[in-house]
Design a protein around this motif. Structure first.
Motif, short mmCIF file in Angstrom:
data_model
loop_
_atom_site.label_atom_id
_atom_site.label_comp_id
_atom_site.label_asym_id
_atom_site.label_seq_id
_atom_site.Cartn_x
_atom_site.Cartn_y
_atom_site.Cartn_z
N ASP A 1 -23.86 73.45 -0.24
CA ASP A 1 -24.13 72.01 -0.17
C ASP A 1 -23.45 71.25 -1.30
OD1 ASP A 1 -26.06 73.62 -1.52
OD2 ASP A 1 -27.35 71.89 -1.78
N GLY A 2 -23.31 71.88 -2.46
CA GLY A 2 -22.55 71.22 -3.52
C GLY A 2 -21.10 71.10 -3.08
N ASN B 1 -28.89 74.89 0.25
CA ASN B 1 -30.03 75.40 -0.53
C ASN B 1 -30.50 74.35 -1.55
OD1 ASN B 1 -28.01 75.57 -2.44
ND2 ASN B 1 -27.94 77.80 -2.49
N VAL C 1 -29.24 72.74 -3.95
CA VAL C 1 -28.92 72.83 -5.37
C VAL C 1 -27.52 73.42 -5.56
CG1 VAL C 1 -29.80 75.18 -5.79
CG2 VAL C 1 -30.09 73.43 -7.56
N TYR C 2 -26.91 73.17 -6.71
CA TYR C 2 -25.69 73.88 -7.10
C TYR C 2 -26.15 75.23 -7.65
CZ TYR C 2 -22.75 69.57 -7.24
OH TYR C 2 -22.05 68.43 -6.95
N GLY C 3 -26.09 76.25 -6.82
CA GLY C 3 -26.62 77.54 -7.24
C GLY C 3 -25.77 78.21 -8.31
#
Ligand SMILES: Cc1ncc(C[n+]2csc(CCOP(=O)(O)OP(=O)(O)O)c2C)c(N)n1
Ligand code: SF4
Ligand code: SF4
Ligand code: SF4
Ligand SMILES: [Mg+2]
Lengths: 255, 74
Positions: A98-99, A126, A128-130
């Motif tokens: 998503d980022g 998810n 967030v920037y995982g």
């Protein structure tokens, strides 16, 4: 006589036999497996080219035994456009976080979808920037604390979480668009059906297909894998509803 | 009797498999694998229905499922 034993579930053949680098409970692994099952079932392993992106799934090529290209952050749909136009006989899909897709890569995804490129996009949201340690993404939920919004995302300051599947579904070149989750056995079955349809749509040369996966990032959500999985049903699905948004394949109806 | 095989070396102890088993036979064991994760164990394999829910839920592809049809139905 002893009743015969039947193998009913195994790892797809196209998945490389190697431990993943993902955190415990991270559902990137589940999304990889579903893509692998569909590639196996449609017999596409020899003709598929994966376009991997930047994020925790950057090593996708270590896990899927297909040809692969690594795209710069957010640019996977542009790279996939080039790959597919050069090799229209190949099955080309991107796999993006998503980022990657909704932030730095917003322009590339919008225009690839609008042009109706004959590619499939697997989008793993998810919230967030995982990979980089849990910064806020455009998809971060209101109130969700991240390293860049430690007090929780605030609608007034940062806007509302972006619903990518709905936005993509509005664009002209999109033939199939659905949002799925992998938080339950039932939703996993639906997710696989959607991914299958997305790949079939490309095989039939119909146009652009998009599947958004809601997935956990237990590490950056600072939750146990089981609690993170619960959060999908409790918080994410009410805001990011599951289901088909566009289906112009002829086999279903628009919502 | 249906059964599952768990690749303990791949298990990360997330317990997602345990949450979906309809007969609740999967639980955390006391063993750690080489990666340092506390792996799962199956408490009562005879009750396994071979439904493959656990395997579908596992993000790490640790579980293989074998189903045996009940003898009278064969
Ligand atoms: C041009 C560029 N800008 C920033 C980065 C740093 N960076 C690496 S991954 C990432 C975000 C990843 O988040 P997402 O796409 O949601 O993937 P996830 O890890 O959550 O699966 C960022 C900002 C980069 N690698 N390249
Ligand atoms: S940081 Fe999050 S997205 Fe990345 S591997 Fe860990 S759980 Fe998965
Ligand atoms: S196959 Fe079904 S019954 Fe057997 S352990 Fe897995 S979830 Fe439980
Ligand atoms: S879901 Fe997989 S990794 Fe997680 S505890 Fe079960 S077998 Fe281990
Ligand atoms: Mg992300």
């Amino acid at each position: 006589m002893q009743a015969a034993e039947k193998l009913v579930f195994k790892t797809p053949d196209v998945i490389i036999d190697r431990p993943t680098h993902y955190c415990p409970g991270c559902q990137h692994g589940t999304a990889h497996r579903i893509v692998g099952e569909v590639i196996d079932e449609l017999g596409l392993a020899d003709k598929t080219i994966a376009v991997a992106s930047i994020g925790c799934s950057v090593f996708l090529y270590n896990y899927l035994n297909v040809d692969a290209v690594e795209a710069p952050h957010g640019r996977a749909p542009a790279v996939a456009t080039g790959v597919k136009r050069a090799r229209p006989d190949r099955t080309v899909f991107t796999y993006q976080g998503d980022g990657d897709l909704a932030s730095i890569g917003m322009a590339e995804i919008m225009h690839a979808a609008n042009r109706g490129e004959r590619i499939t996009v697997i989008f793993v949201n998810n919230t967030v920037y995982g990979m980089t340690g849990g910064q806020m993404a455009p998809t971060t939920m209101i109130g969700q604390a991240t390293t860049t919004c430690p007090g929780g995302r605030c609608a007034e300051r940062e806007g509302l979480p972006i619903k990518m599947a709905e936005i993509i579904g509005m664009l002209g070149g999109v033939v199939f668009c659905e949002r799925v989750a992998v938080n339950s056995v039932k939703n996993i079955a639906r997710a696989k059906k959607a991914v299958r349809k997305a790949f079939e749509c490309q095989e039939q040369g119909l146009g652009f297909s998009f599947v958004e996966f809601l997935a956990t990032c237990p590490t950056n959500w600072k939750m146990s894998p089981v609690d993170a999985n619960k959060r999908i049903a409790d918080e994410l699905i009410p805001y990011f509803p599951l289901g088909t948004i566009v289906d112009r394949t002829g086999g279903g109806e628009d919502k | 009797m249906s059964r599952i095989e768990v690749r303990e070396d791949r298990c990360k102890g997330c317990l997602l498999c345990a949450t979906v088993c309809p007969v609740e036979i999967i639980a955390q064991s006391e063993r750690f694998n080489a990666q340092g994760y506390k792996v799962i164990e199956v408490r009562d394999m005879d009750s396994c229905t071979g439904c493959a829910s656990c395997a579908r839920m596992c993000p790490d592809m640790c579980i293989t499922v074998y189903k045996t049809a009940k003898a009278p139905k064969e």
